[in-house]
Design a protein around this motif. Structure first.
Motif, PDB file in Angstrom:
ATOM      1  N   UNK A  73       3.358   8.073   4.334  1.00 43.32           N
ATOM      2  CA  UNK A  73       3.545   6.957   5.346  1.00 43.32           C
ATOM      3  C   UNK A  73       4.951   7.164   6.046  1.00 43.32           C
ATOM      4  N   UNK A  74       5.896   7.782   5.655  1.00 43.58           N
ATOM      5  CA  UNK A  74       7.001   8.100   6.515  1.00 43.58           C
ATOM      6  C   UNK A  74       6.718   8.917   7.959  1.00 43.58           C
ATOM      7  N   UNK A  75       5.771   9.783   7.397  1.00 45.79           N
ATOM      8  CA  UNK A  75       5.342  10.670   8.512  1.00 45.79           C
ATOM      9  C   UNK A  75       4.401  10.159   9.582  1.00 45.79           C
ATOM     10  N   UNK A 108       2.488   4.900  13.263  1.00 46.93           N
ATOM     11  CA  UNK A 108       0.723   4.669  13.484  1.00 46.93           C
ATOM     12  C   UNK A 108       0.600   3.555  12.426  1.00 46.93           C
ATOM     13  N   UNK A 109       1.236   3.739  11.451  1.00 47.43           N
ATOM     14  CA  UNK A 109       0.871   2.469  10.635  1.00 47.43           C
ATOM     15  C   UNK A 109       1.603   1.095  10.784  1.00 47.43           C
ATOM     16  N   UNK A 140       0.945  -1.330  -0.033  1.00 47.95           N
ATOM     17  CA  UNK A 140       0.118   0.045  -0.043  1.00 47.95           C
ATOM     18  C   UNK A 140       0.898   1.414   0.060  1.00 47.95           C
ATOM     19  N   UNK A 141       1.640   1.443   0.826  1.00 53.94           N
ATOM     20  CA  UNK A 141       2.643   2.693   0.695  1.00 53.94           C
ATOM     21  C   UNK A 141       3.137   2.860  -0.445  1.00 53.94           C
ATOM     22  N   UNK A 142       3.682   1.968  -1.183  1.00 57.30           N
ATOM     23  CA  UNK A 142       4.058   2.089  -2.637  1.00 57.30           C
ATOM     24  C   UNK A 142       3.452   2.416  -3.569  1.00 57.30           C
ATOM     25  N   UNK A 165      -1.427  11.144   8.461  1.00 57.90           N
ATOM     26  CA  UNK A 165      -1.342  12.316   7.608  1.00 57.90           C
ATOM     27  C   UNK A 165      -2.092  11.715   6.240  1.00 57.90           C
ATOM     28  N   UNK A 166      -2.349  12.575   5.395  1.00 56.07           N
ATOM     29  CA  UNK A 166      -3.497  12.607   4.510  1.00 56.07           C
ATOM     30  C   UNK A 166      -2.879  11.268   3.397  1.00 56.07           C
ATOM     31  N   UNK A 167      -3.740  10.418   3.164  1.00 55.01           N
ATOM     32  CA  UNK A 167      -3.734   9.360   2.337  1.00 55.01           C
ATOM     33  C   UNK A 167      -4.936   8.628   1.849  1.00 55.01           C
TER      34      UNK A 167
END
Length: 219
Positions: free
Chosen positions: A76-78, A82-83, A66-68, A135-137
């Protein structure tokens, strides 16, 4: 790969191998769904249990992809912590749910109506504690046209969402522990009310943000 990913991958594989060992002890037709009272109301061939046993591994793979592929993948680094917490809790819950259902299928005195809502409740509490960090995603969090339009609306909504999710989780966990009709209604109302409230709350924040932006343009 991260250490957590290696750990979860190992647990997923061990869980699936363990499931495969007990698979041959299961009857040909097994329950795959239980109602709120913990009584089975859906059945299938035992081959279906192999999918549920494999689900944690499939979900782990998806969580790493998903992050990719998320257009806002850099965020996602921020919110990495949480992730990671969400991924850990979700995979462990899926593994636990698989073995809870295995226990019920094999005839052990497993109280699905208690364990499942309690587990989901603790997942919601864990998510709620880390939700303000998101953060926004386009994958996690309270995603609607208003939060995705404004970083400010997103942050405010998720700050409130953290508290709301914790309350939803507490209600759900208490429903699993006490198992009363009243507690079941409270839990259902808390989850439904929480979702509706956050949608409405984010919309009000969006309107406030739009007015502020319009005022800046006039000036």
């Amino acid at each position: 790969m991260k250490k957590q990913t290696y750990l979860l991958l190992t647990l997923c594989i061990l869980s699936f191998l363990g499931h495969f060992l007990v698979f041959f002890q299961m009857p040909d037709t097994v329950p795959i769904h239980w109602n709120v009272s913990g009584e089975p109301d859906g059945y299938a061939n035992k081959l279906a249990t192999l999918f549920f046993a494999l689900l944690p591994l499939l979900m782990l793979g998806l969580l790493n992809v998903i992050p990719k592929i998320d257009p806002r993948g850099k965020n996602y680094e921020k919110h990495k912590k949480a992730y990671d917490v969400f991924s850990l809790c979700l995979i462990l819950l899926l593994i636990a749910l698989n073995w809870i259902s295995n226990g019920a299928i094999l005839g052990y005195p497993v109280s699905i109506s208690r364990l499942v809502p309690t587990g989901v409740g603790f997942l919601l509490i864990a998510v709620g504690n880390y939700m303000p960090q998101l953060r926004t995603n386009y994958t996690m969090g309270i995603k609607n046209p208003w939060t995705l339009e404004s970083e400010w609306v997103w942050k405010k909504t998720h700050a409130m969402g953290g508290m709301v999710f914790c309350l939803m989780g507490v209600a759900m966990a208490l429903n699993g522990i006490f198992q009363t009709v009243l507690m079941s209604r409270i839990a259902f109302g808390a989850v439904l009310g929480g979702v509706v409230f956050l949608e409405f709350y984010s919309y009000l924040l969006y309107r406030k943000w739009k007015k502020a932006e319009a005022h800046k343009e006039v000036l």
